[in-house]
Design an enzyme around this catalytic site. Structure first.
Site, mmCIF file in Angstrom:
data_model
loop_
_atom_site.group_PDB
_atom_site.id
_atom_site.type_symbol
_atom_site.label_atom_id
_atom_site.label_comp_id
_atom_site.label_asym_id
_atom_site.label_seq_id
_atom_site.Cartn_x
_atom_site.Cartn_y
_atom_site.Cartn_z
ATOM 1 N N LYS A 78 -3.719 8.454 -1.383
ATOM 2 C CA LYS A 78 -4.083 7.297 -0.543
ATOM 3 C C LYS A 78 -5.266 6.552 -1.152
ATOM 4 O O LYS A 78 -6.218 7.179 -1.643
ATOM 5 C CB LYS A 78 -4.434 7.812 0.858
ATOM 6 C CG LYS A 78 -4.760 6.740 1.886
ATOM 7 C CD LYS A 78 -5.083 7.382 3.239
ATOM 8 C CE LYS A 78 -5.341 6.359 4.329
ATOM 9 N NZ LYS A 78 -5.612 6.993 5.635
ATOM 10 N N SER A 153 -2.712 5.367 9.423
ATOM 11 C CA SER A 153 -3.053 4.457 8.355
ATOM 12 C C SER A 153 -2.520 4.893 6.985
ATOM 13 O O SER A 153 -2.459 4.080 6.066
ATOM 14 C CB SER A 153 -4.576 4.310 8.287
ATOM 15 O OG SER A 153 -5.174 5.552 7.988
ATOM 16 N N SER A 177 -3.738 9.708 11.398
ATOM 17 C CA SER A 177 -3.193 8.937 10.275
ATOM 18 C C SER A 177 -2.398 9.716 9.239
ATOM 19 O O SER A 177 -1.857 9.111 8.319
ATOM 20 C CB SER A 177 -4.317 8.192 9.565
ATOM 21 O OG SER A 177 -4.662 7.064 10.308
HETATM 22 N N1 GLN Z 1 -4.965 4.755 14.335
HETATM 23 C C1 GLN Z 1 -6.260 5.342 14.528
HETATM 24 C C2 GLN Z 1 -7.297 4.288 14.248
HETATM 25 O O1 GLN Z 1 -6.948 3.191 14.066
HETATM 26 C C3 GLN Z 1 -6.432 6.534 13.615
HETATM 27 C C4 GLN Z 1 -6.608 6.137 12.209
HETATM 28 C C5 GLN Z 1 -6.825 7.305 11.278
HETATM 29 O O2 GLN Z 1 -6.526 8.450 11.577
HETATM 30 N N2 GLN Z 1 -7.389 6.987 10.134
HETATM 31 O O3 GLN Z 1 -8.453 4.547 14.221
#
Ligand code: GLN
Length: 501
Positions: A78, A153, A177
């Site tokens: 990532k 994400s 995420s």
């Molecule tokens: N969707 C959640 C957020 O927007 C979690 C994102 C993540 O785990 N990086 O914060």
């Protein structure tokens, strides 16, 4: 043998037996990236030259009789995880052109294990999002339906592995995420216990929640990736100095007598009936394999979302203060120093700005106790919920996400509906446990559904074993997305007549 259809551990074993080479596997992945990634948009950077060099080196080492856990296996990382000499953007314009001088701990571990790094995958900006639509660069497509999001994400990592453009990948899971995109793309994805993975070299979003996590097509693949990337790192003061078991060797597939708790708060309104049915059927499958299933209660679950959206933005606002055009990435020159900072920080996208404002407010004098302070107190209630439940059960089973993959654009105008995508994953991040998502079926549109298995602190081996037992009984991972048919012209252009999955 079609090497592109092998799982990560199958490829590793084929390499060990001398049935193929790392250069062949790496070239096959790079060819597929050329053929399909114009349509999928899972990678932000493909490190093809470096990957082929690493692959050739792996083959040389193999020929010299060497072996390491992932020698010659191509994987993706990532783009919020630093890679020496390779642009790392965190999905943000504010880090465009940023080339880290060092590798993240987890990347060094992958390289030491002999893995080949194919490239950097798309992410919501600073990992804030659930769909990759907040990436400043591209929106990644779901390989099961190109009109839909892959989740986020870490959606780039998930889409790449699901489409066969990498054998495995690393993401990060601050609020879901890794697990949510794994669920949307039909993969296994694991969020380790906080501290199991070093955060050294991982661009910070919310420091008390961030963890790196692996994606694979199978439980064994994830176990193998976890085994090489977990471990103590003195450069991350929150890194746990606990032994790293051989997660793969610990897979027995025996869940007889395993106590599985089903939290009633995770089957509430808003969950799609097909998701609920698939998850309940999966839990019945665990019972049929000999697990003891009981209902449990995590009463503070409904506070998970509001607490997360105070703590995560508060920590993000502090972490993101460092992007001022002085040390990293581009600088937009203004009339004076303040104007330069202002104009440079205007490079942040709308979701990041929203979080920085929310977080700054929650931390400001006069509001700190009322917002951030209170959120920390409720966080400890959520943590206590899990602690209490783990006195009577070994594993918690629940849906990973209330829905299957949604359409691109469907939730971008309504932040709350986007935030709700993580309603079942956020509480774990606020606690001290670990969790994974394993495929448990498909809805009537052919979209994957994920079963979430949650374990207590450092119980990764236990949740992996439960997932392994389920996967053996119901091998959903054998169904692959038909990317080639939908990206047909692209495959034809790349002259790849054999591409069928
Ligand atoms: N969707 C959640 C957020 O927007 C979690 C994102 C993540 O785990 N990086 O914060």
């Amino acid at each position: 043998m079609d090497i592109t259809a092998l799982t990560l551990t199958e490829l590793r074993d084929a390499l060990r037996r001398g049935e193929t080479t790392s250069v062949a596997a790496t070239q096959a992945m790079l060819d597929r990236i050329v053929a399909y990634d114009n349509a999928l948009l899972s990678y932000l950077t493909v490190t093809d030259e470096m990957a082929l060099e690493q692959a050739a080196e792996a083959d040389r080492r193999r020929a010299a009789g060497e072996d390491t856990p992932l020698l010659g296996v191509p994987v993706a990382v990532k783009d919020i995880i630093c890679t020496a000499g390779v642009q790392t953007t965190a999905g943000s314009r504010i880090l465009e052109g940023f080339i880290p001088p060092y590798n993240a701990f987890v990347v060094d571990r992958l390289i030491a294990a002999g893995a080949v790094i194919l490239g950097k995958t798309n992410t919501d900006e600073f990992a804030m999002g659930s769909s990759t639509e907040n990436s400043a660069y591209v929106t990644t497509r779901n390989p099961w339906d190109l009109e839909r999001v892959p989740g986020g994400s870490s959606g780039g990592s998930a889409a790449a592995v699901a489409a066969g453009l990498a054998y495995g990948a690393l993401g990060t899971d601050t609020g879901g995420s890794v697990r949510q995109p794994a669920s949307f793309c039909g993969l296994v994805g694991l969020r380790p216990t906080y501290g199991r993975m070093s955060r050294w070299g991982v661009i910070a979003f919310a420091s008390s929640l961030d963890q790196v996590g692996p994606f694979g097509r199978t439980v064994a693949d994830v176990a193998a990736l976890l085994g090489v990337t977990a471990g103590h790192d003195p450069r991350d003061s929150t890194s746990l100095d606990a032994p790293v078991p051989d997660y793969e060797a610990a897979l027995t597939g025996d869940v007889r007598g395993l106590r599985v708790g089903v939290p009633r708060e995770y089957f509430v309104e808003g969950i799609e009936p097909e998701v609920e049915a698939a998850v309940r059927a999966a839990i019945e499958q665990l019972a049929a394999l000999g697990a003891d299933v009981v209902e449990v209660s995590l009463p503070h679950t409904r506070y998970g979302l509001p607490v997360y959206y105070l703590i995560a933005p508060a920590e993000a606002s502090a972490n993101l203060a460092r992007y001022d055009g002085t040390r990293f990435g581009p600088r937009v020159a203004g009339a004076d120093m303040i104007d330069t900072v202002r104009q440079t920080r205007a490079l942040f996208g709308p979701e990041v700005k929203r979080r920085v404002m929310l977080g700054t407010y929650a931390l400001s004098a006069g509001y700190y106790d009322e917002y951030y302070g209170r959120a920390l107190k409720v966080r400890s209630l959520i943590r206590d919920d899990f602690r209490r439940v783990f006195e009577t059960v070994d594993v918690i089973a629940a849906p990973t996400s209330p829905t299957t993959a949604f359409r691109i654009g469907e939730r971008t105008d309504d932040p709350l509906s986007m935030y709700l995508a993580d309603i079942f994953t956020l509480p774990l991040n606020l606690s001290a446990g670990c969790g994974l998502s394993v495929p448990c079926g498909f809805d009537s549109r052919g979209l994957p559904i994920g079963l979430q298995l949650i374990g207590d602190t450092l119980q990764e081996a236990r949740i992996l074993d439960a997932a392994y037992a389920y996967e053996r009984a119901r091998p959903w991972h054998k169904r692959l997305p038909v990317v080639a048919a939908e990206a047909g012209d692209l495959a034809a252009e790349a002259g790849d007549p054999e591409a069928t999955d």
